[in-house]
Design an enzyme around this catalytic site. Sequence first.
Site, PDB file in Angstrom:
ATOM      1  N   GLU A  51     -32.685  12.117 -62.477  1.00 52.15           N
ATOM      2  CA  GLU A  51     -32.492  12.788 -61.190  1.00 52.15           C
ATOM      3  C   GLU A  51     -31.023  12.944 -60.806  1.00 52.15           C
ATOM      4  O   GLU A  51     -30.654  13.889 -60.119  1.00 52.15           O
ATOM      5  CB  GLU A  51     -33.245  12.058 -60.078  1.00 52.15           C
ATOM      6  CG  GLU A  51     -34.766  12.195 -60.156  1.00 52.15           C
ATOM      7  CD  GLU A  51     -35.425  11.125 -61.011  1.00 52.15           C
ATOM      8  OE1 GLU A  51     -34.705  10.395 -61.723  1.00 52.15           O
ATOM      9  OE2 GLU A  51     -36.667  11.019 -60.975  1.00 52.15           O
ATOM     10  N   PHE A 113     -46.286   1.668 -52.752  1.00 53.90           N
ATOM     11  CA  PHE A 113     -45.775   1.959 -54.087  1.00 53.90           C
ATOM     12  C   PHE A 113     -44.778   3.120 -54.018  1.00 53.90           C
ATOM     13  O   PHE A 113     -45.073   4.171 -53.460  1.00 53.90           O
ATOM     14  CB  PHE A 113     -46.934   2.302 -55.036  1.00 53.90           C
ATOM     15  CG  PHE A 113     -46.463   2.682 -56.410  1.00 53.90           C
ATOM     16  CD1 PHE A 113     -45.795   1.753 -57.207  1.00 53.90           C
ATOM     17  CD2 PHE A 113     -46.666   3.966 -56.901  1.00 53.90           C
ATOM     18  CE1 PHE A 113     -45.343   2.108 -58.469  1.00 53.90           C
ATOM     19  CE2 PHE A 113     -46.227   4.316 -58.166  1.00 53.90           C
ATOM     20  CZ  PHE A 113     -45.553   3.391 -58.957  1.00 53.90           C
ATOM     21  N   GLN A 114     -43.605   2.917 -54.577  1.00 54.11           N
ATOM     22  CA  GLN A 114     -42.519   3.898 -54.595  1.00 54.11           C
ATOM     23  C   GLN A 114     -42.077   4.338 -53.198  1.00 54.11           C
ATOM     24  O   GLN A 114     -41.709   5.482 -52.978  1.00 54.11           O
ATOM     25  CB  GLN A 114     -42.892   5.105 -55.468  1.00 54.11           C
ATOM     26  CG  GLN A 114     -43.076   4.672 -56.928  1.00 54.11           C
ATOM     27  CD  GLN A 114     -43.107   5.823 -57.908  1.00 54.11           C
ATOM     28  OE1 GLN A 114     -43.562   6.907 -57.575  1.00 54.11           O
ATOM     29  NE2 GLN A 114     -42.638   5.576 -59.117  1.00 54.11           N
ATOM     30  N   LYS A 163     -46.018  12.548 -48.313  1.00 51.45           N
ATOM     31  CA  LYS A 163     -46.999  13.259 -49.128  1.00 51.45           C
ATOM     32  C   LYS A 163     -48.077  13.943 -48.280  1.00 51.45           C
ATOM     33  O   LYS A 163     -48.519  15.043 -48.594  1.00 51.45           O
ATOM     34  CB  LYS A 163     -47.642  12.292 -50.126  1.00 51.45           C
ATOM     35  CG  LYS A 163     -48.487  13.007 -51.163  1.00 51.45           C
ATOM     36  CD  LYS A 163     -48.871  12.124 -52.328  1.00 51.45           C
ATOM     37  CE  LYS A 163     -49.628  12.949 -53.369  1.00 51.45           C
ATOM     38  NZ  LYS A 163     -50.058  12.137 -54.514  1.00 51.45           N
ATOM     39  N   MET A 480      -8.468   5.917 -68.926  1.00 54.01           N
ATOM     40  CA  MET A 480      -7.763   5.796 -67.651  1.00 54.01           C
ATOM     41  C   MET A 480      -7.690   4.340 -67.203  1.00 54.01           C
ATOM     42  O   MET A 480      -6.683   3.887 -66.666  1.00 54.01           O
ATOM     43  CB  MET A 480      -8.442   6.667 -66.584  1.00 54.01           C
ATOM     44  CG  MET A 480      -7.673   6.719 -65.283  1.00 54.01           C
ATOM     45  SD  MET A 480      -5.996   7.333 -65.505  1.00 54.01           S
ATOM     46  CE  MET A 480      -6.215   9.078 -65.198  1.00 54.01           C
TER      47      MET A 480
HETATM   48  C1  TPP Z   1     -19.561   6.022 -62.580  1.00 54.47           C
HETATM   49  C2  TPP Z   1     -18.168   5.515 -62.751  1.00 54.47           C
HETATM   50  N1  TPP Z   1     -17.951   4.255 -63.193  1.00 54.47           N
HETATM   51  C3  TPP Z   1     -16.696   3.796 -63.357  1.00 54.47           C
HETATM   52  C4  TPP Z   1     -15.620   4.584 -63.075  1.00 54.47           C
HETATM   53  C5  TPP Z   1     -14.197   4.044 -63.251  1.00 54.47           C
HETATM   54  N2  TPP Z   1     -13.488   4.816 -64.302  1.00 54.47           N
HETATM   55  C6  TPP Z   1     -12.616   5.777 -64.003  1.00 54.47           C
HETATM   56  S1  TPP Z   1     -11.987   6.538 -65.356  1.00 54.47           S
HETATM   57  C7  TPP Z   1     -12.860   5.523 -66.379  1.00 54.47           C
HETATM   58  C8  TPP Z   1     -12.745   5.676 -67.880  1.00 54.47           C
HETATM   59  C9  TPP Z   1     -13.356   6.925 -68.381  1.00 54.47           C
HETATM   60  O1  TPP Z   1     -13.407   6.899 -69.783  1.00 54.47           O
HETATM   61  P1  TPP Z   1     -13.592   8.226 -70.617  1.00 54.47           P
HETATM   62  O2  TPP Z   1     -14.722   9.008 -70.058  1.00 54.47           O
HETATM   63  O3  TPP Z   1     -13.653   7.901 -72.046  1.00 54.47           O
HETATM   64  O4  TPP Z   1     -12.276   9.060 -70.243  1.00 54.47           O
HETATM   65  P2  TPP Z   1     -10.759   8.816 -70.696  1.00 54.47           P
HETATM   66  O5  TPP Z   1     -10.058   8.215 -69.526  1.00 54.47           O
HETATM   67  O6  TPP Z   1     -10.765   7.942 -71.876  1.00 54.47           O
HETATM   68  O7  TPP Z   1     -10.267  10.189 -70.983  1.00 54.47           O
HETATM   69  C10 TPP Z   1     -13.618   4.615 -65.640  1.00 54.47           C
HETATM   70  C11 TPP Z   1     -14.451   3.572 -66.235  1.00 54.47           C
HETATM   71  C12 TPP Z   1     -15.886   5.884 -62.591  1.00 54.47           C
HETATM   72  N3  TPP Z   1     -14.914   6.717 -62.251  1.00 54.47           N
HETATM   73  N4  TPP Z   1     -17.157   6.338 -62.467  1.00 54.47           N
END
Ligand code: TPP
Lengths: 572, 163
Positions: A51, A113-114, A163, A480
């Site tokens: 979803e 439920f749900q 529902k 990052m």
């Molecule tokens: C749902 C979610 N969880 C955690 C983060 C924190 N976060 C920001 S950038 C990142 C790394 C992303 O890795 P990747 O997709 O491989 O991109 P890269 O930076 O390596 O290009 C994380 C864990 C986020 N932005 N969103």
Amino acid sequence: MELLSGADMLIRSLQDEGIEYIYGYPGGAALHIYDALFRQDKVKHILVRHEQAAVHMADGYARATGLPGTVLVTSGPGATNTITGIATAFMDSIPLVVLCGQVASTLIGEDAFQETDMIGVSRPVVKHNLSVRHPEEIPGIIRKAYYIAATGRPGPVVVDIPKDMTTPNERYEYVFPKKVKLRSYNPAIRGHAGQIKKAVDMLMAAKRPIIYAGGGVILGKATDQLTELVRMLGYPITNTLMGIGCYPASDKQHLGWLGMHGTYESNMAMHHSDLILCVGARFDDRVTNATEKFCPGARIVHIDIDPASISKTIDADVPIVGPVDAVLKEMITLVRESKETPDADAIAAWWKQIEEWRAFHGMRYETSPDVIKPQEVVEALCRLTNGEAFVTSDVGQHQMFAAQYYKFDKPNRWINSGGLGTMGFGLPAAMGVKLTHPDDDVLCITGEGSIQMNIQELSTCKQYNLPVKIINLNNQALGMVKQWQDMNYESRHAESYMGSLPDFIKLAEAYGHVGVRIDRKEDLEPKLKEVLAMKDDLVFVDIYVDRFEHVYPMQVARGSMKDMWLSKTERV
Amino acid sequence: MRRIISVLLENEPGALSRVVGLFSQRNYNIETLTVAPTEDETLSRLTVTTSGSDRVIEQITKQLNKLIEVVKLVDLTEGAHIERELMLVKLKATGSQRAEIKRTVDIFRGQIVDVTSSVYTVQLAGNSEKLDGFIQAIGTSGVLEVVRSGVSGIARGEKVLSL
Ligand SMILES: Cc1ncc(C[n+]2csc(CCOP(=O)(O)OP(=O)(O)O)c2C)c(N)n1
Ligand SMILES: [Mg+2]
């Protein structure tokens, strides 16, 4: 008089609202509605695999078209799975209507439920939410939901539908209201004339002006007016990450985008300006850096449809509440009629200064003879698609590289989760775009971390034939996060390494798509060309890029706008 | 600074939770909150007392106004206004205390609304400071239970908050 069940009313209302596509996933509480969907063919339903992806898909559609997106899910887990998607849309002011099934009204409160209190759960991340208390209300509620979602400062609206409001054999008169009027909701339709005049006077008198535009320009469909005003004035313009495309990136007056990873010249020009005309942006912390050090010499004119965005973090000297297109139009007229003209000498000196900053090339990166740089990939893609593609992104370094090195001249083509920063957004958003733009190139520039957050949607792509191109800038790390750890935690890479990555090529193939790996620099451009020529296939392009690259410029934490790292060693 | 914000709200289920949710979600504080339907049964009147810097108060009023169900609002503290709070207090009242309490209640223009051999229940209306003053005058050791309604307010003069 037409008698319809609640479920049929709901679908008829969607038809009357002109909704073509809805994205969703069925379940118990929504089954009457799904049955009503089945018995018609005007509203087409796209079955996702999770979803959250339905919401991102609707969101991608909304960002590309400027029209509200629609989602349909069941109660409980179906509804709660949408929350990240809804929050993503909320932070970026994207119009969505999310229809959620609910347990029968007679069961609400009994931990049935749900059963989940979706009105309560969604409340902090919606523009509004509504519950149906009688089937006859359905057409009015649907009309209201789209009206609220799409007008003023747009945002997601949740509709909770018990529902028993959709029971097949209980029929009521169907009346789709022509108009919606809400005594408590009247978004401004024009700005205050006196304030607009004041703003124009300040613009004419400014010596170091800059226009700072945001996503509100795109949402408010005001790119033409903005471009016209900026060209008339001849002033420099920068925009936010969300505003990319609101003004042509290839134009000389454009300084690139600003903020944490913005261009050197944008951040410098902002910091040294004496007047900031903010149009549909909100002085987000990723833009301003430390607010107490923000642009010390600048007076601020702030145009926004949402009064609460004005003087929230940075005080405005001249607040203007109104739709950006209408306000900019009035400004254009006033500038045209104005007896004053900008101070040519001052503006020329300002441009000279800006050109020096620009010549400093803040956005340079070092190439290597054998390692593929992520920046190079994005530059190649931009060349090969003439800067005309729709580009969705996930969150991380790849997102910043995509935004920095792909040059967008048009709005609605750069699609990313700017406010919430939701990994997993890119692929479903790209699907939503591709569905309604089958002839355009739709690229999802992602990372090996992010793509795995909604990878299951490869299956949906197969079912509906959505040949998007997934560009995986594979640095084998949560890049990052790793960059921050390099910069702030002495390179202690706590949980930022993605060992045991899947074979993305085989994975793509398992879902019935094409996988292409690029790991040699000389293959980059020819292979990308081949990939882009495969118009009918979803291609997962797994590109091995430099694992050690950082995104620069990067503002120094808690500094002013002008304090930036330009490389691992160079700080200004 | 302490502010009294008066809100006309659609009298609909869920509207109140949106207001309360907004305060906690955006880290604003609520000191008191009262709400009841008005003479027009489609509307509720809500009064909230809060405090914060001018910027915070401006944000609070703007964010409240953004709620779809908020029809109108006014910051009563911006002009002359009347504020009232109702308090019911149970007091230990035996022996000589009884006369003493009665006198204090009279001074504060309160009423003793229920009596037992050892307890007086006192009703008192006024602004919040007056109610605080009464408790102080009685002394907390004699107080068995306090219930306060929270502040209601209305502007002085001809100004009205209506549709
Ligand atoms: C749902 C979610 N969880 C955690 C983060 C924190 N976060 C920001 S950038 C990142 C790394 C992303 O890795 P990747 O997709 O491989 O991109 P890269 O930076 O390596 O290009 C994380 C864990 C986020 N932005 N969103
Ligand atoms: Mg990565």
